[in-house]
Write a protein that holds these residues in place. Structure first.
Motif, PDB file in Angstrom:
ATOM      1  N   GLN A 138       0.831  -1.215   0.000  1.00 39.75           N
ATOM      2  CA  GLN A 138       0.000   0.000   0.000  1.00 39.75           C
ATOM      3  C   GLN A 138       0.864   1.262   0.000  1.00 39.75           C
ATOM      4  O   GLN A 138       0.354   2.380   0.127  1.00 39.75           O
ATOM      5  N   TRP A 162     -13.087   1.706   1.419  1.00 42.65           N
ATOM      6  CA  TRP A 162     -11.682   2.059   1.152  1.00 42.65           C
ATOM      7  C   TRP A 162     -10.927   0.842   0.621  1.00 42.65           C
ATOM      8  O   TRP A 162     -10.155   0.940  -0.348  1.00 42.65           O
ATOM      9  N   GLU A 197     -11.804  -3.196  14.157  1.00 44.79           N
ATOM     10  CA  GLU A 197     -11.284  -1.896  13.706  1.00 44.79           C
ATOM     11  C   GLU A 197     -12.410  -0.897  13.486  1.00 44.79           C
ATOM     12  O   GLU A 197     -12.267   0.283  13.788  1.00 44.79           O
ATOM     13  N   HIS A 204      -5.373  -2.698  15.532  1.00 43.27           N
ATOM     14  CA  HIS A 204      -6.506  -1.770  15.768  1.00 43.27           C
ATOM     15  C   HIS A 204      -7.224  -1.961  17.104  1.00 43.27           C
ATOM     16  O   HIS A 204      -7.037  -1.172  18.010  1.00 43.27           O
TER      17      HIS A 204
END
Ligand code: GUN
Ligand code: FE
Length: 439
Positions: free
Chosen positions: A87, A102, A240, A277
């Motif tokens: 990423q 996303w 998350e 997370h």
């Protein structure tokens, strides 16, 4: 053996910085810390032990020779326990959606490109360079479903001298066809990566189910089996985002909480486990994390960018849960652990305010401890300046920031809040000075 002299600052415990002005660290040829103190250790040795060390020392035969970094700071290097190498191109982009859209809109299409090894080389070369640049000497990294690209990533990390766990991502549902591997393929490729890397180097394999929505029961079960059989650690995502948690409830109706879904497959602390997370872990999930020794990897920038929420880190620490920090590139936008320390403190201050002062906020030394020694435990004896620890360290030249007679305590605070990679002059991983990787 090598001896370094500088202003030493580290956190053997979260409560406070240990500080030795112009102290000495002796490091063995294997890169382990032998001693830390105010005196040159050689000057304190008897003639006999001097000779014996001298005869054992392969490098730097002239004993007592000190590499002096003058008034610079010497601190433990950083450990980033959660980020996605593929990423890296998207860093600083795609901030307009929350987690699930996303992933579909920006992240999966980008990860699909890593089928192309030339593209992977281009991005991964930059990624490894930035890890080095930011002073992150150890990291737990997600690759993609592509074995060749993930092997290349591991090779680039090894060439740079960095330490890492690298994961071949397993995912066989709820993503584009071209970004799925079968259970057989994921198992085969995870084993291939493990066999390539072995267990003795600084870069090793880690079992990496993307998250529960990405893996069928069959795949999660098979991953749990190889984690146990091969004694491989595990990394994934947990609690998350609210929509994600609701989805997992539908997908795993028998589980008592999201974490229990991993637990039922042997992916929740049966071997050392990182869960990124944990913004919304309930009491059941927290009890399971504590009982199983699962690490919460707090990724505050990502939690803000993806509008996920805030992880109550101070509460986790109070409750005896292990905590480390991560940048979560590219949910998180910046690969500097300095910024993550700062955001972790700021996040904890919002919790403090929201709890009307009931839950204290993180201190500077606590957050630094999370980024060094706490995360370092995942790699062995890493992240502190104590005898027996790997010498992972950064030489920091903060002279630009240090214009008004600041104390060392103040200097480390200023470096963390307003310093950056330009202040990092020398990087050591397991005793070896790492030169800048080529880009
Ligand atoms: N959950 C599943 N995949 C991802 C990812 O790539 N990034 C983040 N932040 N969360 C995820
Ligand atoms: Fe992530």
């Amino acid at each position: 053996m090598k001896i370094y002299r500088a202003n030493l600052l580290w956190t053997p415990t979260p409560e406070k910085f240990e500080i030795i002005p112009h102290g000495y660290i002796a490091v063995s040829d294997e890169g382990k810390i032998l001693s830390v103190g105010e005196q040159n250790p050689i000057e304190n040795l008897s003639e006999k032990s001097r000779n014996s060390i001298e005869s054992q020392s392969k490098v730097n035969a002239s004993l007592g020779e000190v590499i002096d970094f003058g008034d610079k700071l010497l601190i433990p290097a950083f450990n980033d326990l959660h980020l996605h190498a593929p990423q890296y191109r998207n860093n600083g982009l795609a901030m307009d959606l929350e987690l699930l859209p996303w992933l579909n809109t920006y992240t999966f299409p980008e990860e699909m490109k890593f089928k192309d090894l030339a593209y992977a080389r281009k991005i991964y070369t930059r990624f490894v360079h930035e890890l080095w640049m930011q002073g992150t000497m150890r990291a737990a990294i997600f690759g993609t479903i592509h074995l060749e690209a993930t092997q290349l990533l591991a090779q680039l990390l090894q060439d740079a001298g960095l330490g890492a766990y690298v994961g071949l991502v397993a995912m066989n549902r709820n993503s584009p066809e071209d970004l799925r591997n079968s259970t057989e393929q994921a198992i085969h490729d995870t084993i291939a990566l493990d066999e390539q890397l072995g267990r003795n180097g600084l870069v090793k394999a880690i079992v990496t189910p993307r998250f529960i929505p990405s893996c069928t029961e069959d795949m999660s079960h098979a991953l749990g089996v190889i984690a146990r059989e091969r004694q491989l650690p595990v990394q994934s995502h947990l609690s998350e985002n609210i929509s994600e948690i609701e989805w997992v409830k539908q997908l795993e109706p028998l589980s008592t909480c999201y974490g229990d879904a991993y637990n039922r497959y042997g992916l929740f602390g049966q071997t050392p486990t990182l869960m990124a997370h944990c913004c919304y872990s309930d009491d059941k999930e927290k009890a399971l994390m504590r009982a199983n020794g699962v690490y919460v990897v707090h990724c505050p920038t990502s939690n803000y960018n993806l509008a996920s929420g805030m992880s109550p880190i101070r509460s986790y620490l109070n409750e005896g849960i292990k905590v480390a920090l991560g940048t979560d590139i590219s949910g998180g936008h910046y690969m500097s652990m300095l910024r993550i320390i700062q955001y972790a403190i700021q996040t904890s201050k919002i919790h403090y305010a929201q709890s009307h002062g009931q839950v204290p906020f993180l201190s500077l030394s606590e957050a630094f401890y999370l980024a060094t020694k706490s995360g370092g435990t995942f790699f062995g004896k890493v992240g502190s300046f104590e005898p027996g620890y790997d010498f992972d360290a950064l030489v920091v030249d903060d002279s630009y920031l240090n214009f008004a007679n600041y104390s060392l305590q103040e200097r480390i605070g200023r470096f963390i809040y307003i310093g950056d990679d330009r202040d990092i002059r020398v990087r050591f991983c397991l005793g070896k000075e790492l030169k800048e990787p080529q880009i």
